[in-house]
Scaffold this motif. Structure first.
Motif, mmCIF file in Angstrom:
data_model
loop_
_atom_site.group_PDB
_atom_site.id
_atom_site.type_symbol
_atom_site.label_atom_id
_atom_site.label_comp_id
_atom_site.label_asym_id
_atom_site.label_seq_id
_atom_site.Cartn_x
_atom_site.Cartn_y
_atom_site.Cartn_z
ATOM 1 N N SER A 1 0.827 -1.204 0.000
ATOM 2 C CA SER A 1 0.000 0.000 0.000
ATOM 3 C C SER A 1 0.862 1.255 0.000
ATOM 4 N N SER A 2 0.586 2.153 -0.948
ATOM 5 C CA SER A 2 1.252 3.438 -1.125
ATOM 6 C C SER A 2 2.594 3.350 -1.838
ATOM 7 N N TYR A 3 2.930 2.188 -2.382
ATOM 8 C CA TYR A 3 4.162 2.130 -3.168
ATOM 9 C C TYR A 3 4.120 3.067 -4.374
ATOM 10 N N PRO A 4 2.987 3.183 -5.101
ATOM 11 C CA PRO A 4 2.979 4.139 -6.224
ATOM 12 C C PRO A 4 3.386 5.555 -5.820
ATOM 13 N N MET A 5 2.924 6.011 -4.658
ATOM 14 C CA MET A 5 3.290 7.353 -4.215
ATOM 15 C C MET A 5 4.787 7.455 -3.959
ATOM 16 N N VAL A 6 5.357 6.455 -3.319
ATOM 17 C CA VAL A 6 6.795 6.483 -3.035
ATOM 18 C C VAL A 6 7.592 6.475 -4.334
ATOM 19 N N ASP B 1 -2.370 5.215 8.194
ATOM 20 C CA ASP B 1 -3.665 4.590 7.936
ATOM 21 C C ASP B 1 -3.577 3.095 7.674
ATOM 22 N N VAL B 2 -2.602 2.688 6.917
ATOM 23 C CA VAL B 2 -2.389 1.273 6.620
ATOM 24 C C VAL B 2 -0.977 0.935 7.070
ATOM 25 N N ASN B 3 -0.826 -0.217 7.680
ATOM 26 C CA ASN B 3 0.451 -0.537 8.319
ATOM 27 C C ASN B 3 1.493 -0.998 7.300
ATOM 28 N N SER B 4 1.821 -0.113 6.343
ATOM 29 C CA SER B 4 2.849 -0.443 5.353
ATOM 30 C C SER B 4 3.986 0.564 5.380
ATOM 31 N N LEU B 5 4.023 1.416 6.400
ATOM 32 C CA LEU B 5 5.043 2.453 6.456
ATOM 33 C C LEU B 5 6.464 1.896 6.577
ATOM 34 N N PRO B 6 6.718 0.865 7.400
ATOM 35 C CA PRO B 6 8.096 0.348 7.504
ATOM 36 C C PRO B 6 8.695 -0.101 6.167
ATOM 37 N N PRO B 7 8.013 -0.946 5.376
ATOM 38 C CA PRO B 7 8.630 -1.311 4.087
ATOM 39 C C PRO B 7 8.745 -0.140 3.121
ATOM 40 N N LEU B 8 7.801 0.806 3.188
ATOM 41 C CA LEU B 8 7.871 1.966 2.307
ATOM 42 C C LEU B 8 9.105 2.799 2.581
ATOM 43 N N MET B 9 9.476 2.915 3.852
ATOM 44 C CA MET B 9 10.650 3.713 4.199
ATOM 45 C C MET B 9 11.912 3.137 3.570
ATOM 46 N N GLY B 10 11.969 1.811 3.484
ATOM 47 C CA GLY B 10 13.116 1.180 2.857
ATOM 48 C C GLY B 10 13.175 1.407 1.356
ATOM 49 N N LEU B 11 12.045 1.778 0.762
ATOM 50 C CA LEU B 11 11.977 2.014 -0.681
ATOM 51 C C LEU B 11 12.058 3.494 -1.030
ATOM 52 N N PRO C 1 9.192 5.842 18.149
ATOM 53 C CA PRO C 1 8.841 4.463 17.783
ATOM 54 C C PRO C 1 9.515 3.454 18.696
ATOM 55 N N SER C 2 8.850 2.339 18.901
ATOM 56 C CA SER C 2 9.474 1.245 19.640
ATOM 57 C C SER C 2 10.490 0.558 18.735
ATOM 58 N N GLU C 3 11.329 -0.268 19.327
ATOM 59 C CA GLU C 3 12.329 -0.987 18.536
ATOM 60 C C GLU C 3 11.678 -1.941 17.549
ATOM 61 N N ASN C 4 10.458 -2.380 17.853
ATOM 62 C CA ASN C 4 9.766 -3.341 16.989
ATOM 63 C C ASN C 4 8.955 -2.677 15.881
ATOM 64 N N SER C 5 8.894 -1.354 15.856
ATOM 65 C CA SER C 5 8.013 -0.673 14.911
ATOM 66 C C SER C 5 8.529 -0.729 13.474
ATOM 67 N N GLY C 6 9.853 -0.820 13.297
ATOM 68 C CA GLY C 6 10.426 -0.821 11.958
ATOM 69 C C GLY C 6 10.440 0.540 11.300
ATOM 70 N N LEU C 7 10.179 1.593 12.075
ATOM 71 C CA LEU C 7 10.126 2.949 11.534
ATOM 72 C C LEU C 7 11.487 3.625 11.648
ATOM 73 N N HIS C 8 11.934 4.229 10.563
ATOM 74 C CA HIS C 8 13.220 4.924 10.538
ATOM 75 C C HIS C 8 12.934 6.410 10.302
ATOM 76 N N ILE C 9 12.911 7.156 11.384
ATOM 77 C CA ILE C 9 12.496 8.553 11.358
ATOM 78 C C ILE C 9 13.544 9.385 12.080
ATOM 79 N N GLU D 1 2.748 0.726 18.372
ATOM 80 C CA GLU D 1 4.183 0.587 18.614
ATOM 81 C C GLU D 1 4.904 1.935 18.690
ATOM 82 N N VAL D 2 4.134 3.033 18.749
ATOM 83 C CA VAL D 2 4.772 4.347 18.791
ATOM 84 C C VAL D 2 4.123 5.215 19.867
ATOM 85 N N ARG D 3 4.899 6.168 20.342
ATOM 86 C CA ARG D 3 4.428 7.150 21.322
ATOM 87 C C ARG D 3 4.648 8.541 20.736
#
Length: 477
Positions: free
Chosen positions: A78-83, A102-112, A124-132, A168-170
């Motif tokens: 989800s949201s790969y076209p935008m990225v 909205d949809v839990n696809s942010l972690p893989p999108l960040m890698g792309l 983010p928690s360590e398990n969130s996979g978010l790189h911010i 997984e985030v605060r």
């Protein structure tokens, strides 16, 4: 003689740099793109044209890049076209908007993503996979441009998105967080707040934090103009959603000090050029026969947002076999619907969130509490209802005509509403999860996505027309 010649050469060099022409930093800013994929060929052409003049152009987004177009939202990731499109345009950074979750696809999108995600009030928690990152400094031809990212947080302590998506985030309070970065501004020639707070909060931020030079805003979809005055010396920019316009910002420096700032607003749809490669990408993403399936026909156009809200309420009532239905106003993502064929593209654009329909057994008193607490005193945020009449009083002194003073319910025939009676209330999983902290009623999933429920309802109707708006009655006091 040699020493004098050296001093003369250094003097000339110094004069031609520090005392010579002004230096400029150019920025192309977008906000609340909401997956407006079809506008990207012209957006890319705008970026190309500016970059030809200003090779060090920064391209920034104030968040809410996703949600609102099924071509983007229900892609395999989800949201790969935008990225992919933002990569091709050459975005440097984006803030996080509430709809990024909205949809839990942010972690893989960040890698792309070839651009960074900046947000200072997320943890983010360590398990969130978010790189911010909270901030990022860009060196633009020797000028240090510091960027701080910020996202809105509601009374529940999270952005306006499904609670399950941010487990997984605060988040911290935006203003308290922003104040902590004043010392960071001293390290930069210019400090930019990439803000997903909304125009009114941006103005308040400028009043409290004059050390910010520029606020690139989003969230409220407020269309500003080049005539927007500085607020306490701070330039604020923002555009309507879905890439109707973008902003070209020019920051001018003398000896490294910011001397002037200007904003030029550019219409994307009226831009005469298109990027051919990006157009090929957009055509590829748009090729999905499923979106063109005809579900029903609209005999008349839907010209009011509430006509679509009440259409969803009616679908919930019939398909869920309820007594009352409730739809959050922000859950419907289009503002109008043309007469003619209604396709799956329209349905998924109207309801893109993958919510599930739920049934809640609640008293009339609990229902009224849910409506009033969720609305937070705002007519805009007041959920719309089916099976009932909602009478509201707004503050006549409020220039925005949005401040609620009172909410009262009546039965559909106008008779008094029984606060003690138990009702079957049909709503979506976002509403039930958001209101769960202050409700004690039972919540049961109907195991059907709300978009599918709407599609089934429309097929059963065949032809539809806009429902009456009389179920929401507004008076000023």
């Amino acid at each position: 003689m040699k020493r004098k010649a050296l001093f003369l050469w250094l003097f000339i060099l110094f004069s031609n740099t520090s005392h010579g022409q002004d230096q400029e930093v150019h920025i192309l800013a977008a906000n609340d793109i909401h997956a407006a994929v079809d506008a990207f060929p012209q957006l890319a052409a705008i970026a190309d044209s500016l970059r030809a003049l200003y090779p060090s152009l920064l391209v920034l987004s104030a968040g809410d890049n996703r949600t609102g177009n099924p071509v983007n939202d229900i892609y395999e990731i989800s949201s790969y076209p935008m990225v992919a499109l933002m990569n091709q345009v050459g975005f440097n950074a984006t803030a996080l908007g509430n709809h990024e979750f909205d949809v839990n696809s942010l972690p893989p999108l960040m890698g792309l993503s070839n651009f960074s995600y900046i947000c200072a009030n997320i943890y983010p928690s360590e398990n969130s996979g978010l790189h911010i990152v909270p901030t990022q400094t860009f060196d633009v031809d020797g000028i240090k441009v510091g960027i701080i990212g910020i996202v809105q947080v509601n009374q529940q302590g999270r952005p306006d998105t499904h609670p399950d998506n941010v487990r997984e985030v605060r988040f911290s309070t935006p203003m308290n967080t922003i104040r902590q970065y004043e010392s960071y501004s001293h390290e930069c020639n210019a400090t930019i707040l990439l803000s997903h707070l909304g125009y009114e909060d941006d103005v308040k931020t400028a009043e409290e934090c004059p050390w910010i030079d520029l606020i690139i805003g989003g969230h409220s979809h407020t269309q500003l103009t080049a005539e927007e005055p500085l607020h306490n010396g701070v330039l604020i920019t923002q555009n309507k959603n879905k890439l109707q316009n973008v902003t070209h910002i020019t920051l001018t420096f003398k000896r490294g000090r910011l001397r002037s700032k200007q904003a030029e607003y550019i219409s994307v749809k009226d831009f005469p050029k298109r990027n051919e490669l990006v157009e090929v990408m957009v055509n590829y993403f748009n090729k999905n026969p499923y979106f063109e399936r005809i579900v029903a026909e609209a005999s008349k156009p839907f010209t009011e947002k509430d006509e679509l809200n009440f259409l969803m309420c009616d679908a919930f009532l019939k398909e869920g076999e309820g007594d009352v239905s409730v739809v959050n106003n922000g859950g419907i993502r289009i503002d109008s619907l043309a007469a003619g064929n209604i396709t799956m593209r329209e349905i998924l654009s109207m309801d893109p969130f993958n919510n599930v329909a739920v049934k809640m057994e609640m008293t009339g008193e609990e229902l009224l509490k849910m409506l009033t607490v969720y609305s937070r005193g705002s007519l805009y945020h007041l959920p719309r209802v089916g099976g009932l009449i909602c009478e509201v009083t707004i503050d006549k002194e409020d220039k925005y005509k949005d401040r609620l003073k009172h909410v009262m319910l009546k039965n559909a025939d106008g008779s008094p509403f029984d606060l003690g009676k138990t009702y079957k209330v049909i709503t979506n999983s976002y509403m039930s999860s958001s209101c769960k902290p202050f409700l004690t009623c039972t919540i049961n999933s109907l195991n059907v996505q709300t978009a599918d429920m709407l599609a089934h309802f429309l097929r059963s109707q065949g032809s539809i027309r806009p429902p009456s708006l009389d179920r929401l009655r507004i008076k000023e006091e």
